[in-house]
Design an enzyme around this catalytic site. Structure first.
Site, mmCIF file in Angstrom:
data_model
loop_
_atom_site.group_PDB
_atom_site.id
_atom_site.type_symbol
_atom_site.label_atom_id
_atom_site.label_comp_id
_atom_site.label_asym_id
_atom_site.label_seq_id
_atom_site.Cartn_x
_atom_site.Cartn_y
_atom_site.Cartn_z
ATOM 1 N N THR A 1 0.885 -1.156 0.000
ATOM 2 C CA THR A 1 0.000 0.000 0.000
ATOM 3 C C THR A 1 0.920 1.202 0.000
ATOM 4 O O THR A 1 2.088 1.077 0.358
ATOM 5 C CB THR A 1 -0.860 -0.015 1.305
ATOM 6 O OG1 THR A 1 -1.917 -0.950 1.163
ATOM 7 C CG2 THR A 1 -1.465 1.317 1.646
ATOM 8 N N ARG B 1 -13.622 -8.099 -2.177
ATOM 9 C CA ARG B 1 -12.966 -7.843 -0.878
ATOM 10 C C ARG B 1 -12.427 -6.408 -0.785
ATOM 11 O O ARG B 1 -11.792 -5.904 -1.704
ATOM 12 C CB ARG B 1 -11.828 -8.842 -0.691
ATOM 13 C CG ARG B 1 -11.072 -8.696 0.629
ATOM 14 C CD ARG B 1 -9.842 -7.855 0.482
ATOM 15 N NE ARG B 1 -9.084 -7.768 1.730
ATOM 16 C CZ ARG B 1 -8.109 -6.889 1.959
ATOM 17 N NH1 ARG B 1 -7.776 -6.026 1.019
ATOM 18 N NH2 ARG B 1 -7.481 -6.853 3.092
ATOM 19 N N VAL B 2 -12.688 -5.758 0.310
ATOM 20 C CA VAL B 2 -12.181 -4.408 0.556
ATOM 21 C C VAL B 2 -11.411 -4.431 1.876
ATOM 22 O O VAL B 2 -11.872 -5.012 2.862
ATOM 23 C CB VAL B 2 -13.348 -3.398 0.646
ATOM 24 C CG1 VAL B 2 -12.835 -2.023 1.055
ATOM 25 C CG2 VAL B 2 -14.073 -3.310 -0.701
ATOM 26 N N GLY B 3 -10.244 -3.816 1.878
ATOM 27 C CA GLY B 3 -9.425 -3.789 3.095
ATOM 28 C C GLY B 3 -9.629 -2.522 3.898
ATOM 29 O O GLY B 3 -10.667 -1.853 3.808
ATOM 30 N N ASP B 4 -8.628 -2.175 4.673
ATOM 31 C CA ASP B 4 -8.735 -1.022 5.580
ATOM 32 C C ASP B 4 -8.433 0.310 4.896
ATOM 33 O O ASP B 4 -8.839 1.368 5.398
ATOM 34 C CB ASP B 4 -7.752 -1.190 6.746
ATOM 35 C CG ASP B 4 -6.312 -1.285 6.248
ATOM 36 O OD1 ASP B 4 -6.062 -2.030 5.272
ATOM 37 O OD2 ASP B 4 -5.431 -0.613 6.829
ATOM 38 N N THR C 1 -0.738 0.174 6.958
ATOM 39 C CA THR C 1 -0.516 -0.821 5.917
ATOM 40 C C THR C 1 -0.387 -2.186 6.550
ATOM 41 O O THR C 1 0.202 -2.322 7.617
ATOM 42 C CB THR C 1 0.736 -0.494 5.079
ATOM 43 O OG1 THR C 1 0.943 -1.563 4.134
ATOM 44 C CG2 THR C 1 1.988 -0.328 5.920
ATOM 45 N N GLY C 2 -0.949 -3.185 5.893
ATOM 46 C CA GLY C 2 -0.865 -4.543 6.428
ATOM 47 C C GLY C 2 -2.152 -5.291 6.153
ATOM 48 O O GLY C 2 -2.913 -4.930 5.259
ATOM 49 N N THR C 3 -2.399 -6.330 6.923
ATOM 50 C CA THR C 3 -3.584 -7.168 6.733
ATOM 51 C C THR C 3 -4.827 -6.360 7.107
ATOM 52 O O THR C 3 -5.143 -6.165 8.276
ATOM 53 C CB THR C 3 -3.469 -8.431 7.615
ATOM 54 O OG1 THR C 3 -2.203 -9.025 7.357
ATOM 55 C CG2 THR C 3 -4.579 -9.412 7.313
ATOM 56 N N GLY C 4 -5.524 -5.893 6.077
ATOM 57 C CA GLY C 4 -6.577 -4.909 6.268
ATOM 58 C C GLY C 4 -7.661 -5.332 7.243
ATOM 59 O O GLY C 4 -8.182 -4.507 8.005
HETATM 60 N N1 ASP Z 1 -3.956 -2.813 3.993
HETATM 61 C C1 ASP Z 1 -4.061 -3.230 2.623
HETATM 62 C C2 ASP Z 1 -5.303 -4.080 2.470
HETATM 63 O O1 ASP Z 1 -5.571 -4.896 3.325
HETATM 64 C C3 ASP Z 1 -2.873 -3.990 2.142
HETATM 65 C C4 ASP Z 1 -1.541 -3.507 2.661
HETATM 66 O O2 ASP Z 1 -1.437 -2.452 3.223
HETATM 67 O O3 ASP Z 1 -0.546 -4.215 2.512
HETATM 68 O O4 ASP Z 1 -5.955 -3.952 1.477
#
Ligand code: ASP
Length: 335
Positions: A205, A233-236, A256-259
């Site tokens: 991200t 699918r929608v993340g954070d 950033t990471g596992t949304g």
């Molecule tokens: N946070 C983003 C999502 O889950 C992905 C990421 O930041 O690596 O869509």
């Protein structure tokens, strides 16, 4: 500045915070900016040419932000401008270079927030807009809504006359390879039920937070989401309060990471709330907000109204950069 650091817990021990925590409170920086290009498993064995390319891309983005802020531009304009540049940079998972969905397409998410007014805008699952961050800005500026999703968001982009591209414009060979790997792994997971989309660990991200000369904060986040994602699918990243937040009274934050985890724990807003309610400084608040997540889930950048920057992450690395009016101009990848 009132600074109270809550006693560290075992969970906090796995977090890395790179704020200049040892410094005594100092005068407000006239302006400051921090950038991330995603956090995750970033092998230290990465080809030196690729390391140099990432560092150069971060430096270019940082220079753009520095020039805008030092010239007196508003934080909200600068975060949009820098995010646009990062969306055009194929190395990062946002805009051109976004990861592939399960169906071999790209669905882009973005959000932006102005800390001076709490105005915010976001788009999710956009397929044809070259700069999702600017579409998010238009949602903020031109509608009474906060989040537009799917075909409606693309239609809004058309109505607003933003630059449209074919979905294949976002393709890159590297991301296609990662998608194919993910599909191979998925096929190999015999026990995976229909609710177990494969996350090959490939995500990323981009995010930008800025403080301008008038003391205003803003945050922007843009992403292609997770490789091989499906079912819309929608993340954070487009969820204000989860992946993005800004309030002049506290901080500007981009995650950033596992949304799913960042949504579950409302991470970006938690950083702000901890500062407001617990009187924590930006680094302690960032660590506290990330503490309930699992090691490896990701990280965040946060910038307070004094220009103090915190990079907090529980992953091997985070592509990141920081600059301020005091002459700071740094890029980093690993801890
Ligand atoms: N946070 C983003 C999502 O889950 C992905 C990421 O930041 O690596 O869509």
């Amino acid at each position: 500045m009132h600074v109270r650091v809550v006693a560290s817990s075992i969970a906090l021990a796995s977090l890395v915070a790179c704020a200049r925590s040892a410094e005594a409170p100092r005068a407000r920086a006239e302006w400051a900016i921090a950038i991330h290009g995603g956090a995750g498993t970033i092998p230290r064995t990465m080809d030196p040419a690729q390391v140099a390319a990432y560092e150069e891309a971060l430096r270019r983005a940082l220079a753009l932000g520095r020039d805008g802020l030092s010239a007196g531009k508003a934080a909200v304009d600068v975060v949009e401008e820098v995010a646009r540049q990062l969306e055009d940079e194929p190395l990062f998972n946002a805009g051109k270079g976004a990861v592939f969905t399960h169906d071999g397409t790209h669905e882009l998410d973005a959000s932006i927030m102005d800390g001076s007014t709490l105005a915010c805008g976001a788009v999710a699952g956009v397929k044809t807009v070259r700069h999702p961050i600017s579409l998010a800005r238009l949602v903020m500026d031109k509608t009474k809504h906060v989040l537009l999703a799917g075909d409606g968001a693309d239609r809004f982009g058309r109505d607003m006359g933003v630059e449209l591209v074919d979905n294949t414009w976002f393709d890159t060979d590297r991301r296609r390879e990662q998608w194919r790997d993910a599909q191979t792994k998925e096929a190999a997971v015999v026990d995976a039920g229909p609710t177990e989309p494969a996350d090959a660990g490939v995500k990323g991200t981009i995010g930008v937070v800025a403080l301008d000369r008038r003391g205003h904060l803003a945050a922007a986040t843009s992403t292609g989401g997770l490789t091989n994602k499906r079912w819309g699918r929608v993340g954070d990243s487009p969820v204000v309060g989860a992946g993005t937040y800004a309030n002049d009274a506290t901080a500007a934050i981009s995650c950033t990471g596992t949304g799913e985890e960042f949504i579950r724990h409302g991470v970006a807003r938690t950083v702000s709330s901890r500062m407001a309610l617990l009187h924590e400084d930006v680094e302690a608040a960032g660590k506290g907000a990330l503490a309930p997540l699992k090691p490896g889930d990701g990280g965040l950048i946060a910038l307070d109204a004094n220009g103090r920057i915190a990079f907090v992450f529980s992953t091997e690395g985070m592509y990141r950069a920081a600059a301020d009016a005091g002459g700071r101009f740094e890029v980093a990848i690993w801890r």
